[in-house]
Design a protein around this motif. Structure first.
Motif, mmCIF file in Angstrom:
data_model
loop_
_atom_site.group_PDB
_atom_site.id
_atom_site.type_symbol
_atom_site.label_atom_id
_atom_site.label_comp_id
_atom_site.label_asym_id
_atom_site.label_seq_id
_atom_site.Cartn_x
_atom_site.Cartn_y
_atom_site.Cartn_z
ATOM 1 N N VAL A 40 0.863 -1.178 0.000
ATOM 2 C CA VAL A 40 0.000 0.000 0.000
ATOM 3 C C VAL A 40 0.905 1.236 0.000
ATOM 4 O O VAL A 40 1.660 1.458 0.933
ATOM 5 C CB VAL A 40 -0.966 0.004 1.198
ATOM 6 C CG1 VAL A 40 -1.780 1.294 1.233
ATOM 7 C CG2 VAL A 40 -1.892 -1.202 1.144
ATOM 8 N N THR A 42 -0.319 4.447 -0.583
ATOM 9 C CA THR A 42 -1.064 5.532 0.050
ATOM 10 C C THR A 42 -2.202 4.909 0.851
ATOM 11 O O THR A 42 -2.983 4.131 0.314
ATOM 12 C CB THR A 42 -1.653 6.495 -1.008
ATOM 13 O OG1 THR A 42 -0.610 6.936 -1.867
ATOM 14 C CG2 THR A 42 -2.324 7.691 -0.345
ATOM 15 N N GLN A 43 -2.286 5.244 2.115
ATOM 16 C CA GLN A 43 -3.333 4.741 3.003
ATOM 17 C C GLN A 43 -4.491 5.725 3.030
ATOM 18 O O GLN A 43 -4.267 6.934 2.991
ATOM 19 C CB GLN A 43 -2.795 4.642 4.437
ATOM 20 C CG GLN A 43 -1.758 3.599 4.664
ATOM 21 C CD GLN A 43 -2.369 2.244 4.996
ATOM 22 O OE1 GLN A 43 -3.578 2.107 5.186
ATOM 23 N NE2 GLN A 43 -1.519 1.245 5.043
ATOM 24 N N TYR A 97 -7.168 4.012 -1.078
ATOM 25 C CA TYR A 97 -5.881 3.329 -0.984
ATOM 26 C C TYR A 97 -5.289 3.220 -2.384
ATOM 27 O O TYR A 97 -6.026 2.994 -3.352
ATOM 28 C CB TYR A 97 -6.068 1.903 -0.438
ATOM 29 C CG TYR A 97 -6.560 1.852 0.984
ATOM 30 C CD1 TYR A 97 -5.665 1.702 2.030
ATOM 31 C CD2 TYR A 97 -7.924 1.940 1.267
ATOM 32 C CE1 TYR A 97 -6.120 1.640 3.344
ATOM 33 C CE2 TYR A 97 -8.382 1.873 2.574
ATOM 34 C CZ TYR A 97 -7.477 1.727 3.602
ATOM 35 O OH TYR A 97 -7.927 1.675 4.901
ATOM 36 N N GLU A 99 -2.466 0.846 -4.094
ATOM 37 C CA GLU A 99 -1.628 -0.311 -3.799
ATOM 38 C C GLU A 99 -1.115 -0.948 -5.076
ATOM 39 O O GLU A 99 -1.736 -0.853 -6.134
ATOM 40 C CB GLU A 99 -2.381 -1.343 -2.965
ATOM 41 C CG GLU A 99 -3.170 -2.333 -3.752
ATOM 42 C CD GLU A 99 -3.725 -3.507 -2.955
ATOM 43 O OE1 GLU A 99 -3.142 -3.929 -1.941
ATOM 44 O OE2 GLU A 99 -4.776 -4.012 -3.386
#
Length: 194
Positions: A40, A42-43, A97, A99
């Motif tokens: 991931v 960017t969360q 997100y 990923e």
């Protein structure tokens, strides 16, 4: 010119050609970055810090609701820009997100550096605006598909846009993108004449 730089320049020229000087200034912002499969980048809840340019690999942008249901919104792959663009441009926490679905190689530039370059380079601001306008147009097309098209029509549209998608995206993610159960995806493929 190295392959990575050439690929970025071809993609940029497709959106909005830059002078050699402006392209060089833009290119120098990008640094190599690699990520493993299922990483991931960017969360949800964090602010996107980077604009990614995909050199290799496959990624997806997805939404996860409170019941842990996923909605795959966008795929990115070679010669595409990626990341959570609305979070990056607004500098607000992401709802999504980003990923990797396979090991991935990127060039990535920090938003802070891009923002600084925009002040002195109007052509790069035009590039960004035209790129975002293209993304927005794609989102509107996708909304029409979601609201008006059958699963078969959505799949046919996807194949028209990205004929190679079946070879690079696992079917369970394509099923999620179209909005059908993965067990029905093979029936859908078999029902469509390709």
């Amino acid at each position: 010119m190295n392959h990575q730089k050439l690929l970025l320049q071809q993609t940029v020229n497709h959106i909005h050609p830059l002078s050699e000087e402006d392209f060089e200034d833009f290119y120098t912002l990008f640094k190599p970055y690699t990520a493993k499969r299922k990483e991931v980048l960017t969360q949800a809840g964090s602010v996107e810090k980077y604009l990614y340019f995909v050199l290799e690999g496959l990624q997806r942008l997805y939404y996860l609701d409170e019941h842990h249901r996923e909605a795959t919104l966008v795929f990115s792959y070679q010669a595409n820009f990626g990341g959570v663009l609305d979070s990056m441009m607004n500098q607000k926490p992401s709802r999504y997100y980003y990923e990797t679905l396979s090991p991935s190689v990127f060039l990535r530039a920090s938003y802070a550096q891009i923002e600084e370059l925009l002040i002195n380079k109007p052509a790069i601001e035009v590039l960004l605006r035209k790129g975002l306008t293209g993304v927005f147009s794609g989102i509107l097309e996708r909304l029409v598909e979601l609201q008006c098209f059958s699963s078969e029509e959505k799949f046919q549209q996807l194949l028209r846009r990205s004929p190679h998608i079946l070879q690079i995206v696992p079917h369970k993610y394509l099923a999620n993108y179209i909005g059908i159960d993965p067990s029905n995806f093979s029936k859908l493929i078999n029902s469509i004449k390709m």
